[in-house]
Scaffold this active site. Structure first.
Site, short mmCIF file in Angstrom:
data_model
loop_
_atom_site.label_atom_id
_atom_site.label_comp_id
_atom_site.label_asym_id
_atom_site.label_seq_id
_atom_site.Cartn_x
_atom_site.Cartn_y
_atom_site.Cartn_z
N ASN A 170 0.80 -1.22 0.00
CA ASN A 170 0.00 0.00 0.00
C ASN A 170 0.84 1.27 0.00
OD1 ASN A 170 0.32 -1.33 2.75
ND2 ASN A 170 -0.12 0.77 3.37
N HIS A 204 -13.99 0.83 -1.07
CA HIS A 204 -13.64 2.22 -1.35
C HIS A 204 -12.28 2.35 -2.03
CE1 HIS A 204 -10.75 3.45 1.97
NE2 HIS A 204 -11.17 2.29 2.41
N THR A 212 -26.22 -6.51 11.29
CA THR A 212 -27.16 -6.17 10.22
C THR A 212 -26.40 -5.85 8.93
OG1 THR A 212 -28.72 -5.28 11.83
CG2 THR A 212 -29.00 -4.59 9.54
N CYS A 251 -3.64 5.12 7.08
CA CYS A 251 -3.81 4.67 8.46
C CYS A 251 -2.64 5.08 9.34
CB CYS A 251 -3.98 3.15 8.50
SG CYS A 251 -5.43 2.56 7.62
#
Length: 385
Positions: A151, A202, A238, A327
């Protein structure tokens, strides 16, 4: 002056069709997919249709697709779920020194809980050796985790060769963090012998907050989240229906256009690297080779300059880039990835990541290069000695 957004490895601008899908689903299909009434059944049907879309796009079976909140959860589920399910008396994992924090920190957390971890080195290109992987495997090894595309630098890891190696170790699971690869590189996870492949929507122009883990049929995991038993009990909670459906849509479009995007981005990468030769203060990190590096990212260092100073100066000139990964961007420490590649702290502390996408062409690359030159010229007097 509109800013030039060159931070696609952190997050990509969502497709207009994806935004419309999220809006429509939030408006029309707000029922819980676990509800027994008709609206709940319709929501569940949409989830399962999205699961089939993901499976078809990546050569998986629908039952091998586990929806999650994104790459971090997928990676944690793969590592922790595999270790927890392992029947070995002692447990050992093998990973690399350049993994994303969601794998690296997860391995460290497992170590604190008594799991033995081996962090393999990489060469100056940022690529792990298959021989080192083989040498690290022990009788108690439960998992090997190696990312597909780094990354920070874009270094492509030898996933196919590692998968071939691990065919001789059927009790060792093979996990791959594929977050930066989908849509930019071919993904043949089943053919490569990968057991667990993680992705985040994303990163390929889908919505934030949704991703998936491909779990090869027959591979057993302990869940991280328990409760309602969604996702065959592997991920309770959910369903994020708008995210799941729109993410599957974005994935299909990304995979369909991978080859054309890859060819176009490599041309842009070559053009940018050519421009960088005219800025001697900036040093390319990683390999120029297109067999060793992914097409969408270029990492450079300005030794002696704090990365946040570079980022803010570029922002003043209408260019948005990152330091390290998003991050880790607020960390003032040298890049762990660049240190692992053999660079000194001076160079590893002054790195920026430039990553591009579908909205970029030669005009944007040329404008980026000019603004880089201007920013560097203004930074030069501030350079540390």
């Amino acid at each position: 002056m509109n800013p030039l957004y060159f931070d696609h490895c952190a997050s990509t601008p969502p497709l207009a069709s994806v935004v419309r899908t999220v809006s429509e689903l939030m408006t029309l299909h707000y029922a819980n997919s676990g509800a027994l009434h008709r609206s709940g059944a319709e929501a569940l049907k949409l989830v399962e249709r999205a699961r089939t879309v993901v499976a078809n796009a990546l050569g998986a079976r629908p039952g091998e697709v586990v929806f999650t909140s994104g790459g971090t959860e997928s990676n944690n589920l793969a590592l922790k779920g595999t270790v927890a399910k392992s029947r070995k008396a002692s447990k050992h994992i093998v990973t690399t020194a350049i993994e994303h924090a969601s794998v690296f920190a997860c391995a460290q957390q497992l170590e604190a809980a008594g799991v033995r971890a081996t962090y393999l080195p990489v060469d100056e290109r940022g690529i792990v050796s298959v021989r080192d992987v083989e040498a690290a495997i022990a009788d108690d090894t439960a998992l090997v985790s190696v990312m597909h595309v780094n990354n920070e630098t874009g270094a492509i890891q030898p996933i196919e060769e590692i998968g071939r190696l691990l065919e001789g170790y059927p009790q060792v699971r093979f996990h791959v963090d594929g977050v930066q690869a989908i849509g930019k590189m071919p993904v043949r996870w089943r053919e490569w012998g990968v057991d667990l492949y993680a992705a985040s929507a994303h990163k390929f122009q889908g919505p934030k907050g949704v991703g998936f883990l491909l779990v090869r049929e027959g591979v057993e995991l302990d869940p991280l989240l328990i409760g309602g038993g969604q996702e065959d009990g592997l991920r309770s909670g959910t369903h994020n229906l708008p995210g799941i459906v729109a993410g599957a849509q974005a994935l299909r479009l990304a995979v369909e256009s991978t080859e054309a995007r890859r060819e176009r981005m490599y041309a842009l990468r070559r053009r940018l690297i050519g421009h960088l030769r005219d800025i001697p203060e900036l040093h390319l990190n990683g390999s120029e080779s297109e067999t060793a590096s992914a097409p969408q990212v270029v990492n450079v260092s300005y030794p002696g300059m704090r990365p946040e100073v570079i980022v803010h100066m570029l922002e003043q000139h209408g260019v948005l880039v990152s330091t390290q990964s998003a991050c880790s961007s607020k960390s003032l420490k040298p890049s762990r990835v660049l240190l692992a590649m053999g660079m000194d702290a001076h160079r590893a502390s002054g790195s920026i990541r430039i990553s591009f996408g579908d909205e970029h062409g030669t005009d944007e690359i040329d404008a980026l290069a000019e603004r880089l030159k201007t920013a560097v010229a203004k930074l030069k007097p501030l350079e540390r000695t």
